[in-house]
Write a protein that holds these residues in place. Structure first.
Motif, PDB file in Angstrom:
ATOM      1  N   GLU A   1       0.854  -1.199   0.000  1.00  0.00           N
ATOM      2  CA  GLU A   1       0.000   0.000   0.000  1.00  0.00           C
ATOM      3  C   GLU A   1       0.885   1.243   0.000  1.00  0.00           C
ATOM      4  O   GLU A   1       1.760   1.378   0.851  1.00  0.00           O
ATOM      5  CB  GLU A   1      -0.864  -0.041   1.269  1.00  0.00           C
ATOM      6  N   PRO A   2       0.684   2.173  -0.964  1.00  0.00           N
ATOM      7  CA  PRO A   2       1.559   3.355  -0.961  1.00  0.00           C
ATOM      8  C   PRO A   2       1.391   4.180   0.309  1.00  0.00           C
ATOM      9  O   PRO A   2       0.294   4.253   0.870  1.00  0.00           O
ATOM     10  CB  PRO A   2       1.107   4.154  -2.179  1.00  0.00           C
ATOM     11  N   LEU A   3       2.487   4.798   0.725  1.00  0.00           N
ATOM     12  CA  LEU A   3       2.440   5.727   1.854  1.00  0.00           C
ATOM     13  C   LEU A   3       1.692   6.979   1.403  1.00  0.00           C
ATOM     14  O   LEU A   3       1.729   7.330   0.217  1.00  0.00           O
ATOM     15  CB  LEU A   3       3.866   6.141   2.236  1.00  0.00           C
ATOM     16  N   ASP A   4       1.079   7.674   2.340  1.00  0.00           N
ATOM     17  CA  ASP A   4       0.534   8.995   2.003  1.00  0.00           C
ATOM     18  C   ASP A   4       1.687   9.987   1.821  1.00  0.00           C
ATOM     19  O   ASP A   4       1.635  10.857   0.969  1.00  0.00           O
ATOM     20  CB  ASP A   4      -0.398   9.493   3.110  1.00  0.00           C
ATOM     21  N   LEU A   5       2.709   9.832   2.656  1.00  0.00           N
ATOM     22  CA  LEU A   5       3.831  10.773   2.649  1.00  0.00           C
ATOM     23  C   LEU A   5       5.145  10.047   2.912  1.00  0.00           C
ATOM     24  O   LEU A   5       5.244   9.295   3.884  1.00  0.00           O
ATOM     25  CB  LEU A   5       3.659  11.763   3.806  1.00  0.00           C
ATOM     26  N   ALA A   6       6.133  10.303   2.065  1.00  0.00           N
ATOM     27  CA  ALA A   6       7.502   9.865   2.363  1.00  0.00           C
ATOM     28  C   ALA A   6       8.292  11.148   2.624  1.00  0.00           C
ATOM     29  O   ALA A   6       8.252  12.075   1.810  1.00  0.00           O
ATOM     30  CB  ALA A   6       8.089   9.116   1.176  1.00  0.00           C
ATOM     31  N   VAL A   7       8.961  11.235   3.757  1.00  0.00           N
ATOM     32  CA  VAL A   7       9.691  12.453   4.126  1.00  0.00           C
ATOM     33  C   VAL A   7      11.182  12.161   4.062  1.00  0.00           C
ATOM     34  O   VAL A   7      11.678  11.264   4.756  1.00  0.00           O
ATOM     35  CB  VAL A   7       9.302  12.930   5.546  1.00  0.00           C
TER      36      VAL A   7
ATOM     37  N   LEU B   1      -3.038  13.757  11.739  1.00  0.00           N
ATOM     38  CA  LEU B   1      -4.152  13.753  10.778  1.00  0.00           C
ATOM     39  C   LEU B   1      -4.417  12.346  10.225  1.00  0.00           C
ATOM     40  O   LEU B   1      -5.156  12.173   9.257  1.00  0.00           O
ATOM     41  CB  LEU B   1      -3.856  14.718   9.628  1.00  0.00           C
ATOM     42  N   GLY B   2      -3.771  11.355  10.821  1.00  0.00           N
ATOM     43  CA  GLY B   2      -4.028   9.960  10.448  1.00  0.00           C
ATOM     44  C   GLY B   2      -3.442   9.550   9.111  1.00  0.00           C
ATOM     45  O   GLY B   2      -3.912   8.592   8.488  1.00  0.00           O
ATOM     46  N   LEU B   3      -2.399  10.272   8.649  1.00  0.00           N
ATOM     47  CA  LEU B   3      -1.776   9.914   7.369  1.00  0.00           C
ATOM     48  C   LEU B   3      -0.709   8.846   7.590  1.00  0.00           C
ATOM     49  O   LEU B   3      -0.060   8.808   8.642  1.00  0.00           O
ATOM     50  CB  LEU B   3      -1.117  11.150   6.741  1.00  0.00           C
ATOM     51  N   ARG B   4      -0.530   8.000   6.558  1.00  0.00           N
ATOM     52  CA  ARG B   4       0.546   6.992   6.628  1.00  0.00           C
ATOM     53  C   ARG B   4       1.830   7.654   6.146  1.00  0.00           C
ATOM     54  O   ARG B   4       1.930   8.036   4.981  1.00  0.00           O
ATOM     55  CB  ARG B   4       0.209   5.772   5.766  1.00  0.00           C
ATOM     56  N   CYS B   5       2.755   7.796   7.055  1.00  0.00           N
ATOM     57  CA  CYS B   5       3.941   8.619   6.771  1.00  0.00           C
ATOM     58  C   CYS B   5       5.195   7.896   7.251  1.00  0.00           C
ATOM     59  O   CYS B   5       5.195   7.291   8.316  1.00  0.00           O
ATOM     60  CB  CYS B   5       3.768   9.949   7.505  1.00  0.00           C
ATOM     61  N   LEU B   6       6.243   7.966   6.448  1.00  0.00           N
ATOM     62  CA  LEU B   6       7.521   7.350   6.827  1.00  0.00           C
ATOM     63  C   LEU B   6       8.624   8.366   6.575  1.00  0.00           C
ATOM     64  O   LEU B   6       8.642   9.032   5.539  1.00  0.00           O
ATOM     65  CB  LEU B   6       7.719   6.108   5.953  1.00  0.00           C
ATOM     66  N   LEU B   7       9.517   8.497   7.556  1.00  0.00           N
ATOM     67  CA  LEU B   7      10.662   9.402   7.414  1.00  0.00           C
ATOM     68  C   LEU B   7      11.901   8.581   7.083  1.00  0.00           C
ATOM     69  O   LEU B   7      12.057   7.450   7.581  1.00  0.00           O
ATOM     70  CB  LEU B   7      10.923  10.159   8.718  1.00  0.00           C
ATOM     71  N   PHE B   8      12.786   9.173   6.301  1.00  0.00           N
ATOM     72  CA  PHE B   8      14.078   8.533   5.988  1.00  0.00           C
ATOM     73  C   PHE B   8      15.196   9.491   6.375  1.00  0.00           C
ATOM     74  O   PHE B   8      15.103  10.694   6.110  1.00  0.00           O
ATOM     75  CB  PHE B   8      14.199   8.261   4.475  1.00  0.00           C
ATOM     76  N   ASP B   9      16.232   8.958   6.962  1.00  0.00           N
ATOM     77  CA  ASP B   9      17.420   9.792   7.152  1.00  0.00           C
ATOM     78  C   ASP B   9      18.660   8.965   6.835  1.00  0.00           C
ATOM     79  O   ASP B   9      18.751   7.803   7.225  1.00  0.00           O
ATOM     80  CB  ASP B   9      17.525  10.355   8.576  1.00  0.00           C
ATOM     81  N   LYS B  10      19.573   9.588   6.137  1.00  0.00           N
ATOM     82  CA  LYS B  10      20.804   8.853   5.794  1.00  0.00           C
ATOM     83  C   LYS B  10      21.677   8.660   7.019  1.00  0.00           C
ATOM     84  O   LYS B  10      22.592   7.845   7.014  1.00  0.00           O
ATOM     85  CB  LYS B  10      21.552   9.547   4.668  1.00  0.00           C
TER      86      LYS B  10
ATOM     87  N   ARG C   1       2.402   8.475  -2.190  1.00  0.00           N
ATOM     88  CA  ARG C   1       1.556   9.384  -2.979  1.00  0.00           C
ATOM     89  C   ARG C   1       2.166  10.783  -3.040  1.00  0.00           C
ATOM     90  O   ARG C   1       1.991  11.515  -3.997  1.00  0.00           O
ATOM     91  CB  ARG C   1       0.158   9.482  -2.362  1.00  0.00           C
ATOM     92  N   ASN C   2       2.870  11.131  -1.959  1.00  0.00           N
ATOM     93  CA  ASN C   2       3.478  12.463  -1.864  1.00  0.00           C
ATOM     94  C   ASN C   2       4.862  12.322  -1.246  1.00  0.00           C
ATOM     95  O   ASN C   2       5.099  11.403  -0.446  1.00  0.00           O
ATOM     96  CB  ASN C   2       2.641  13.373  -0.955  1.00  0.00           C
ATOM     97  N   VAL C   3       5.738  13.254  -1.601  1.00  0.00           N
ATOM     98  CA  VAL C   3       7.103  13.220  -1.061  1.00  0.00           C
ATOM     99  C   VAL C   3       7.448  14.601  -0.510  1.00  0.00           C
ATOM    100  O   VAL C   3       7.144  15.626  -1.150  1.00  0.00           O
ATOM    101  CB  VAL C   3       8.123  12.837  -2.166  1.00  0.00           C
ATOM    102  N   VAL C   4       8.056  14.618   0.661  1.00  0.00           N
ATOM    103  CA  VAL C   4       8.511  15.883   1.254  1.00  0.00           C
ATOM    104  C   VAL C   4      10.035  15.880   1.280  1.00  0.00           C
ATOM    105  O   VAL C   4      10.649  14.936   1.791  1.00  0.00           O
ATOM    106  CB  VAL C   4       7.980  16.043   2.701  1.00  0.00           C
ATOM    107  N   ILE C   5      10.613  16.920   0.718  1.00  0.00           N
ATOM    108  CA  ILE C   5      12.068  17.070   0.753  1.00  0.00           C
ATOM    109  C   ILE C   5      12.405  17.945   1.957  1.00  0.00           C
ATOM    110  O   ILE C   5      12.066  19.134   1.986  1.00  0.00           O
ATOM    111  CB  ILE C   5      12.605  17.742  -0.542  1.00  0.00           C
ATOM    112  N   ALA C   6      13.036  17.344   2.956  1.00  0.00           N
ATOM    113  CA  ALA C   6      13.407  18.089   4.178  1.00  0.00           C
ATOM    114  C   ALA C   6      14.876  17.797   4.475  1.00  0.00           C
ATOM    115  O   ALA C   6      15.248  17.418   5.582  1.00  0.00           O
ATOM    116  CB  ALA C   6      12.508  17.664   5.344  1.00  0.00           C
ATOM    117  N   THR C   7      15.689  17.966   3.438  1.00  0.00           N
ATOM    118  CA  THR C   7      17.080  17.493   3.498  1.00  0.00           C
ATOM    119  C   THR C   7      18.057  18.513   4.082  1.00  0.00           C
ATOM    120  O   THR C   7      19.248  18.221   4.183  1.00  0.00           O
ATOM    121  CB  THR C   7      17.555  17.090   2.084  1.00  0.00           C
ATOM    122  N   GLY C   8      17.560  19.723   4.436  1.00  0.00           N
ATOM    123  CA  GLY C   8      18.462  20.681   5.080  1.00  0.00           C
ATOM    124  C   GLY C   8      19.596  21.105   4.167  1.00  0.00           C
ATOM    125  O   GLY C   8      19.484  21.067   2.933  1.00  0.00           O
ATOM    126  N   TYR C   9      20.687  21.502   4.769  1.00  0.00           N
ATOM    127  CA  TYR C   9      21.833  21.972   3.983  1.00  0.00           C
ATOM    128  C   TYR C   9      23.170  21.562   4.605  1.00  0.00           C
ATOM    129  O   TYR C   9      24.202  21.674   3.967  1.00  0.00           O
ATOM    130  CB  TYR C   9      21.791  23.514   3.871  1.00  0.00           C
TER     131      TYR C   9
END
Ligand SMILES: Cc1cc2nc3c(=O)[nH]c(=O)nc-3n(C[C@H](O)[C@H](O)[C@H](O)COP(=O)(O)OP(=O)(O)OC[C@H]3O[C@@H](n4cnc5c(N)ncnc54)[C@H](O)[C@@H]3O)c2cc1C
Length: 326
Positions: free
Chosen positions: A4-10, A27-36, A126-134
């Motif tokens: 099942e696709p995630l609602d949000l991949a961060v 808000l009950g969204l299916r969300c997964l965060l990734f960090d290197k 379904r959606n992707v958030v880029i929160a990669t900083g600098y």
């Protein structure tokens, strides 16, 4: 592969990425965060004895109170706080898992990752958030010898530099802090800066200290100079006014020359990035970029001017994004 696709991949689990995770969860969204790296990897890499300039209430996320021993949070307190917050909300974070590729279009993106152990993984979102900083992409010294290991873009502690000849490059808070703390621990420090004076943004409580050390000659400052070459035991500096070069005895170069957002990663997705400002095109009301389903959160939205967005205001992107997606 998750069925099942995630609602949000961060992409990125810094404070602003975590704030997206919290808002999504609320808000009950299916969300997964990734960090290197680990959760708040960039802050782990801040100088060991950092005391943040923001009060604890300004760094709070998800409404979880942050109390500190002093008026301002130390790095250690902040790292502990964000871990507690991640655990408290049960935010799912894939640590040590770098996002290496993003494909597809709304409403189905393919997120390709690689773990620290070299394992390749794929997720659908379904959606992707880029929160990669600098902070992981320093502005490098593009000069001969600039790649030598003695040229360092991250300042952790001053104790390595006792009785050493250190050139600190830059004129901002990081340069002032590195110069002062290294000098106090017995380094011979020379400050090299492109301009006539320190940056205006140097914090008012650091300013008199660095100004006085420069004025008394304890930390010589070479204004309107640049590092032209780095050699194993020397650096060559150049006066930008006259073009005259001279050689300084040198053991270490602390290049506090700032960091740039990871724009190639963003623009590779079709997000328009302003050539001058480095700002990815986005709607400030939702943080959605010109590519439907791709959002930006945190300091990456500020482009080259990393002083415009920091934790205090970057944490506010989370609720905007989660509401837009929901
Ligand atoms: C010394 C210092 C003091 C500061 N003091 C303050 C302060 O007092 N108050 C304040 O508000 N701000 C302060 N800041 C700024 C603040 O740290 C940043 O604004 C903040 O960390 C930005 O948060 P972020 O979540 O946008 O990005 P980051 O914290 O940089 O997090 C980005 C994350 O993305 C991860 N990442 C990057 N690429 C990938 C990829 N391809 N795949 C997976 N993960 C990836 C990184 O590992 C990192 O963990 C300070 C900064 C410094 C250097």
């Amino acid at each position: 592969m998750i069925a099942e696709p995630l609602d949000l991949a961060v992409v990125g689990a810094g404070p602003c990425g975590i704030a997206v995770g919290i808002a999504a969860r609320q808000l009950g969204l299916r969300c997964l965060l990734f960090d290197k790296g680990a959760v708040t990897q960039a802050m782990i890499e801040h100088p060991t004895y950092t005391t943040y300039f923001s009060g604890p209430e300004k760094l709070e996320i998800g409404g979880v109170p942050f109390t500190t021993a002093g008026d301002k949070p130390t790095r250690r307190e902040a790292l502990r706080y964000y871990r507690k917050v991640v655990a408290f909300f049960g935010i799912a974070v894939c640590q040590y898992e770098e996002v290496i590729e993003l494909h597809g279009r709304h409403p189905e993106f393919l997120v390709r990752t690689q773990t620290l152990h070299g394992e390749a993984r794929e997720y659908r979102a379904r959606n992707v958030v880029i929160a990669t900083g600098y902070y992981h992409t320093p502005r490098r010294l593009e000069v001969p010898g600039g790649e030598l290991p003695k040229v360092q873009h991250y300042f952790k502690e001053p104790f390595f530099y006792f009785d050493q000849d250190v050139v600190v490059v830059g004129g901002g808070n990081s340069a002032a802090d590195a110069a002062l703390t290294c000098w106090r621990e017995g380094a011979r420090v020379t400050l090299v800066h492109l301009f006539d004076e320190l940056d205006r943004g140097v914090k008012p409580w650091i300013r008199p200290d660095i100004d006085n050390r420069i004025a008394e000659g304890a930390i010589p400052a070479l204004w309107r100079h640049r590092v032209a070459e780095v050699r194993s035991r020397e650096v060559v500096v150049e006066d930008l006014g006259t073009g005259k070069q001279r050689t300084l005895s040198n053991d270490w170069v602390l290049a506090m020359t700032g960091y740039v957002p990871d724009t190639p990663f963003v623009s590779g997705l079709g997000v328009r990035v302003d050539f001058i400002t480095g700002i990815p095109a986005h709607d400030p009301g939702t943080m959605q970029t010109n590519v439907p389903g791709i959002y930006v959160a945190g300091v990456v939205a500020a482009g080259f001017d990393a002083n415009k967005i920091f934790i205090e205001n970057g944490k506010l992107h989370g609720p905007l994004i989660a509401s837009a997606v929901a």
